[in-house]
Design a protein around this motif. Structure first.
Motif, mmCIF file in Angstrom:
data_model
loop_
_atom_site.group_PDB
_atom_site.id
_atom_site.type_symbol
_atom_site.label_atom_id
_atom_site.label_comp_id
_atom_site.label_asym_id
_atom_site.label_seq_id
_atom_site.Cartn_x
_atom_site.Cartn_y
_atom_site.Cartn_z
ATOM 1 N N PRO A 1 28.893 8.689 -22.178
ATOM 2 C CA PRO A 1 28.347 8.156 -23.810
ATOM 3 C C PRO A 1 29.199 8.909 -24.252
ATOM 4 O O PRO A 1 30.131 9.579 -24.295
ATOM 5 C CB PRO A 1 27.174 10.019 -23.165
ATOM 6 C CG PRO A 1 27.378 10.946 -22.230
ATOM 7 C CD PRO A 1 28.728 9.750 -21.114
ATOM 8 N N VAL A 2 28.703 8.930 -25.857
ATOM 9 C CA VAL A 2 29.374 8.714 -27.004
ATOM 10 C C VAL A 2 29.903 10.426 -27.480
ATOM 11 O O VAL A 2 28.820 11.503 -27.556
ATOM 12 C CB VAL A 2 28.551 8.149 -28.102
ATOM 13 C CG1 VAL A 2 29.401 8.800 -29.081
ATOM 14 C CG2 VAL A 2 28.815 6.870 -28.205
ATOM 15 N N SER A 3 30.502 11.049 -27.862
ATOM 16 C CA SER A 3 30.478 12.234 -27.997
ATOM 17 C C SER A 3 31.322 12.458 -29.128
ATOM 18 O O SER A 3 32.275 11.599 -29.834
ATOM 19 C CB SER A 3 31.908 13.221 -26.670
ATOM 20 O OG SER A 3 33.379 12.606 -27.087
ATOM 21 N N ASN A 4 31.599 13.734 -30.431
ATOM 22 C CA ASN A 4 32.366 13.798 -31.633
ATOM 23 C C ASN A 4 33.689 13.383 -30.954
ATOM 24 O O ASN A 4 33.727 13.319 -32.260
ATOM 25 C CB ASN A 4 31.464 14.965 -31.603
ATOM 26 C CG ASN A 4 30.245 15.578 -32.250
ATOM 27 O OD1 ASN A 4 29.616 14.917 -32.462
ATOM 28 N ND2 ASN A 4 29.919 16.545 -32.141
ATOM 29 N N HIS A 5 34.209 13.663 -30.100
ATOM 30 C CA HIS A 5 35.007 13.530 -29.916
ATOM 31 C C HIS A 5 35.907 12.152 -30.556
ATOM 32 O O HIS A 5 36.680 11.685 -31.044
ATOM 33 C CB HIS A 5 35.927 13.891 -28.790
ATOM 34 C CG HIS A 5 38.065 13.620 -28.109
ATOM 35 N ND1 HIS A 5 38.267 14.017 -29.518
ATOM 36 C CD2 HIS A 5 37.980 13.465 -27.907
ATOM 37 C CE1 HIS A 5 39.728 14.125 -28.866
ATOM 38 N NE2 HIS A 5 39.315 13.442 -27.829
ATOM 39 N N ASP A 6 35.029 11.557 -30.271
ATOM 40 C CA ASP A 6 35.606 9.839 -29.967
ATOM 41 C C ASP A 6 35.165 9.181 -31.689
ATOM 42 O O ASP A 6 35.975 8.894 -31.731
ATOM 43 C CB ASP A 6 34.277 9.360 -29.068
ATOM 44 C CG ASP A 6 34.238 9.807 -27.482
ATOM 45 O OD1 ASP A 6 34.966 9.542 -27.011
ATOM 46 O OD2 ASP A 6 33.148 9.777 -26.846
ATOM 47 N N PHE A 7 34.448 10.360 -32.149
ATOM 48 C CA PHE A 7 34.595 9.896 -33.803
ATOM 49 C C PHE A 7 35.151 10.871 -33.986
ATOM 50 O O PHE A 7 36.211 9.937 -35.735
ATOM 51 C CB PHE A 7 32.863 10.309 -34.184
ATOM 52 C CG PHE A 7 32.103 9.249 -34.059
ATOM 53 C CD1 PHE A 7 31.651 7.934 -34.043
ATOM 54 C CD2 PHE A 7 30.594 9.938 -32.891
ATOM 55 C CE1 PHE A 7 30.380 7.502 -33.750
ATOM 56 C CE2 PHE A 7 29.833 8.895 -32.508
ATOM 57 C CZ PHE A 7 29.771 7.897 -32.463
ATOM 58 N N ASP A 8 35.794 11.462 -33.522
ATOM 59 C CA ASP A 8 37.232 12.460 -34.335
ATOM 60 C C ASP A 8 38.665 11.304 -33.917
ATOM 61 O O ASP A 8 39.375 11.605 -34.548
ATOM 62 C CB ASP A 8 37.345 13.681 -33.857
ATOM 63 C CG ASP A 8 36.714 14.511 -34.136
ATOM 64 O OD1 ASP A 8 35.710 14.427 -34.887
ATOM 65 O OD2 ASP A 8 36.146 15.956 -33.406
ATOM 66 N N VAL A 9 38.136 10.938 -32.773
ATOM 67 C CA VAL A 9 39.822 9.525 -33.210
ATOM 68 C C VAL A 9 39.606 8.822 -33.504
ATOM 69 O O VAL A 9 41.015 7.859 -34.142
ATOM 70 C CB VAL A 9 39.647 9.290 -31.065
ATOM 71 C CG1 VAL A 9 40.847 8.363 -30.931
ATOM 72 C CG2 VAL A 9 40.281 10.427 -30.123
ATOM 73 N N ILE A 10 38.866 7.714 -33.661
ATOM 74 C CA ILE A 10 38.709 6.214 -34.222
ATOM 75 C C ILE A 10 38.215 6.789 -35.761
ATOM 76 O O ILE A 10 36.840 7.425 -36.035
ATOM 77 C CB ILE A 10 37.616 5.609 -34.044
ATOM 78 C CG1 ILE A 10 38.067 4.867 -32.725
ATOM 79 C CG2 ILE A 10 37.275 4.203 -34.763
ATOM 80 C CD1 ILE A 10 37.480 4.169 -31.909
ATOM 81 N N ILE A 11 38.441 6.765 -36.569
ATOM 82 C CA ILE A 11 38.519 7.322 -38.015
ATOM 83 C C ILE A 11 37.580 6.168 -38.976
ATOM 84 O O ILE A 11 36.270 6.446 -39.528
ATOM 85 C CB ILE A 11 39.717 8.021 -38.778
ATOM 86 C CG1 ILE A 11 40.457 8.335 -38.592
ATOM 87 C CG2 ILE A 11 39.687 8.007 -40.226
ATOM 88 C CD1 ILE A 11 41.612 9.287 -39.040
ATOM 89 N N ALA A 12 38.371 5.092 -38.976
ATOM 90 C CA ALA A 12 37.204 3.774 -39.489
ATOM 91 C C ALA A 12 38.332 2.566 -39.112
ATOM 92 O O ALA A 12 39.521 2.305 -39.197
ATOM 93 C CB ALA A 12 37.474 4.406 -41.429
ATOM 94 N N PRO A 13 37.884 1.720 -39.483
ATOM 95 C CA PRO A 13 38.733 0.287 -39.078
ATOM 96 C C PRO A 13 39.156 0.238 -41.011
ATOM 97 O O PRO A 13 38.582 0.811 -42.110
ATOM 98 C CB PRO A 13 37.067 -0.524 -39.836
ATOM 99 C CG PRO A 13 35.756 -0.312 -39.875
ATOM 100 C CD PRO A 13 35.871 1.399 -39.935
ATOM 101 N N ILE A 14 40.564 -0.709 -40.753
ATOM 102 C CA ILE A 14 40.739 -1.394 -42.129
ATOM 103 C C ILE A 14 40.589 -2.338 -41.931
ATOM 104 O O ILE A 14 40.696 -3.450 -41.474
ATOM 105 C CB ILE A 14 42.208 -1.099 -41.427
ATOM 106 C CG1 ILE A 14 42.764 0.392 -40.760
ATOM 107 C CG2 ILE A 14 42.970 -1.927 -42.657
ATOM 108 C CD1 ILE A 14 44.414 0.130 -40.763
ATOM 109 N N VAL A 15 40.336 -2.799 -43.375
ATOM 110 C CA VAL A 15 39.548 -3.987 -43.780
ATOM 111 C C VAL A 15 39.769 -4.535 -44.867
ATOM 112 O O VAL A 15 40.392 -4.128 -45.980
ATOM 113 C CB VAL A 15 37.820 -3.819 -44.479
ATOM 114 C CG1 VAL A 15 37.589 -5.083 -44.463
ATOM 115 C CG2 VAL A 15 36.809 -2.933 -42.847
ATOM 116 N N THR A 16 40.860 -5.677 -44.347
ATOM 117 C CA THR A 16 42.169 -6.423 -45.540
ATOM 118 C C THR A 16 41.410 -7.839 -45.788
ATOM 119 O O THR A 16 41.237 -8.297 -44.192
ATOM 120 C CB THR A 16 42.979 -6.147 -45.254
ATOM 121 O OG1 THR A 16 43.896 -6.051 -44.004
ATOM 122 C CG2 THR A 16 43.925 -4.387 -45.642
#
Length: 71
Positions: free
Chosen positions: A17-32
């Motif tokens: 299951p997805v936890s808040n820690h998972d969202f703390d590890v991955i901040i955002a995609p890099i789009v270039t």
């Protein structure tokens, strides 16, 4: 022979299951332009991650959030 509904459910891979820690590890995609080309040609995603996260934490977070298997 067609599979029954029970057999299909049995073969579905279970993910953590997805936890808040998972969202703390991955901040955002890099789009270039470069990362979009990498996504199209090699099916690789570039992410901004927490500075102190290690490879295992990043892999587990990505798998939990996106329900995919990472090699």
């Amino acid at each position: 022979m067609a599979r029954t509904k029970k057999e299909e459910v049995k073969n579905v891979k279970k993910f953590a299951p997805v936890s808040n820690h998972d969202f703390d590890v991955i901040i955002a995609p890099i789009v270039t332009e470069k990362t979009m080309k990498l996504l199209q040609e090699e099916n690789k995603i570039t992410l901004r991650v927490k500075k102190d996260a290690n490879k295992i934490e990043i892999k587990n977070a990505f798998e939990a959030i996106f329900n995919v298997h990472v090699e």
